[in-house]
Enzyme design. Sequence first.
Site, PDB file in Angstrom:
ATOM      1  N   SER A  34       2.889  -2.784   1.727  1.00 22.53           N
ATOM      2  CA  SER A  34       2.053  -1.863   0.963  1.00 22.53           C
ATOM      3  C   SER A  34       0.862  -1.389   1.783  1.00 22.53           C
ATOM      4  O   SER A  34       0.310  -2.140   2.598  1.00 22.53           O
ATOM      5  CB  SER A  34       1.547  -2.569  -0.307  1.00 22.53           C
ATOM      6  OG  SER A  34       0.601  -1.773  -0.986  1.00 22.53           O
ATOM      7  N   THR A  52       5.376   5.608  -3.201  1.00 19.97           N
ATOM      8  CA  THR A  52       5.369   5.073  -4.562  1.00 19.97           C
ATOM      9  C   THR A  52       4.519   5.973  -5.445  1.00 19.97           C
ATOM     10  O   THR A  52       3.341   6.178  -5.174  1.00 19.97           O
ATOM     11  CB  THR A  52       4.809   3.640  -4.593  1.00 19.97           C
ATOM     12  OG1 THR A  52       5.619   2.802  -3.756  1.00 19.97           O
ATOM     13  CG2 THR A  52       4.822   3.082  -6.007  1.00 19.97           C
ATOM     14  N   LYS A 111      10.033   5.762  -4.370  1.00 20.73           N
ATOM     15  CA  LYS A 111      10.091   4.626  -5.297  1.00 20.73           C
ATOM     16  C   LYS A 111       9.516   5.034  -6.649  1.00 20.73           C
ATOM     17  O   LYS A 111       8.486   5.690  -6.712  1.00 20.73           O
ATOM     18  CB  LYS A 111       9.309   3.447  -4.719  1.00 20.73           C
ATOM     19  CG  LYS A 111       9.444   2.147  -5.481  1.00 20.73           C
ATOM     20  CD  LYS A 111       8.756   1.019  -4.711  1.00 20.73           C
ATOM     21  CE  LYS A 111       8.916  -0.325  -5.389  1.00 20.73           C
ATOM     22  NZ  LYS A 111       8.123  -0.407  -6.639  1.00 20.73           N
ATOM     23  N   TYR A 161       0.932   5.265  -1.305  1.00 17.98           N
ATOM     24  CA  TYR A 161       0.709   5.991  -2.546  1.00 17.98           C
ATOM     25  C   TYR A 161       0.228   7.405  -2.200  1.00 17.98           C
ATOM     26  O   TYR A 161      -0.183   7.681  -1.082  1.00 17.98           O
ATOM     27  CB  TYR A 161      -0.348   5.284  -3.401  1.00 17.98           C
ATOM     28  CG  TYR A 161       0.107   3.968  -3.965  1.00 17.98           C
ATOM     29  CD1 TYR A 161       0.892   3.925  -5.119  1.00 17.98           C
ATOM     30  CD2 TYR A 161      -0.244   2.767  -3.362  1.00 17.98           C
ATOM     31  CE1 TYR A 161       1.315   2.715  -5.647  1.00 17.98           C
ATOM     32  CE2 TYR A 161       0.177   1.557  -3.887  1.00 17.98           C
ATOM     33  CZ  TYR A 161       0.956   1.532  -5.026  1.00 17.98           C
ATOM     34  OH  TYR A 161       1.374   0.347  -5.540  1.00 17.98           O
ATOM     35  N   HIS A 196       8.140  -0.069 -11.697  1.00 16.04           N
ATOM     36  CA  HIS A 196       6.997  -0.781 -11.129  1.00 16.04           C
ATOM     37  C   HIS A 196       6.853  -2.180 -11.722  1.00 16.04           C
ATOM     38  O   HIS A 196       5.745  -2.676 -11.948  1.00 16.04           O
ATOM     39  CB  HIS A 196       5.704   0.012 -11.315  1.00 16.04           C
ATOM     40  CG  HIS A 196       4.726  -0.178 -10.199  1.00 16.04           C
ATOM     41  ND1 HIS A 196       4.526   0.762  -9.215  1.00 16.04           N
ATOM     42  CD2 HIS A 196       3.913  -1.211  -9.875  1.00 16.04           C
ATOM     43  CE1 HIS A 196       3.611   0.328  -8.356  1.00 16.04           C
ATOM     44  NE2 HIS A 196       3.235  -0.870  -8.731  1.00 16.04           N
TER      45      HIS A 196
END
Length: 406
Positions: A115, A163, A265, A137, A289
């Site tokens: 991440s 994501t 995602k 993100y 999620h």
Amino acid sequence: MKLANPWKQNPWFETVAVAQERARKRLPAPVYGALIAGSERGQTVEDNQRAFTELGFAPHVAGHRPERLMGRTVLGQEVSLPVLISPTGVQAVHPEGEVAVAKAAASRGTVMGLSNFASKSVEEVTATGAPTFFQMYWTGQRDVMIQRMQRAHAAGAQGLIATLDWSFSMGRDWGSPEIPEKVDLKTMVRFAPKVATKPRWLWEFGRTGTIPDLTTPNLQAPGGEAPTFFGAYYEWMTTPPPTWEDVAWMAAQWKQLSGKPFILKGVYRVDDARRAVDAGVDGISVSNHGGNNLDGTPATIRAVRPVSDAVGGQITVLLDGGIRRGSDVVKALALGADAVLIGRAYLWGLAANGQAGVENVLDVLRSGIDSALLGLGLASIDELRPEHLLIPDGFDRAVAASLASV
């Protein structure tokens, strides 16, 4: 001098459920609460696991195959089992955090998802030798996103995961776990009563001379300081939500820069899956999620067959959400997933026993996959089909393209 662990016990566990229980006993309540939390009433968290129990097997009594193969190529990476590490933020459950997880992934022959909210840098993680998919993100300006892509590519990332399915709804009926802005003396004093009851967790950090790190080094601007988790969250909150044109731009930028796969995602609907194909993605993860998004979204295993039927011949289809045992993996693959991503399962292993605990979780899943293949009389995961499952009527839930919003 290396300190001996006064709480050392048999570190091995035979199920993910045991890993979870050991994590619960080891971690301070706010930390453990952050691992199990889901949005609102937790309906989606519950269905992610319950839905797997609705699918059955009809095992053979003879004619079993002496060897079962479970390796395959996923998004250009050869993996020894169809279980990849899903990116999760700030892994402060163990001093080595994402580095320990990456080492475990390398040891067991699979892909590490990292991440951009991680507590360890992309450079530290790729240095372990684990093939790494870096996750981003949609946060910040486009030039900032490009800079982050460039850094990940320079570090050796083998793929990019975007994501988008996060924080549509964050209220929790039982209360959200308290997470401090940063860990300083004042914070340690305030949390002391809760942390003092977990001496094994304290000892793990104490012997390394570190404290739990809540900063996000992968969001650090050149010459600046790494923001805290909440600083990163603020950036997300103040960035306008992406359009499908933004997704296409992001995919094109990454692939032009690196030539590596781009994965989206958070896909649940069939129409979104088709739009993802049109946007130029190489793979999607059917995901809600882990229940930390819009509560009331059904389990991802209910959506994977319709999504795979729609786009599986064009792009790679992954699934994440609720995987706790090898038989869950087999069910996902039989319904059309190419591989699965795990999140909470490996975090519990990390909390229970560091790198060895994550390896233990992957070994548990590998053993369960093998057992399911054996019972079904199959020689390879490539042979898995829906016909190998007992699927109740109305199990699938994915929204059809005809209901697409405009």
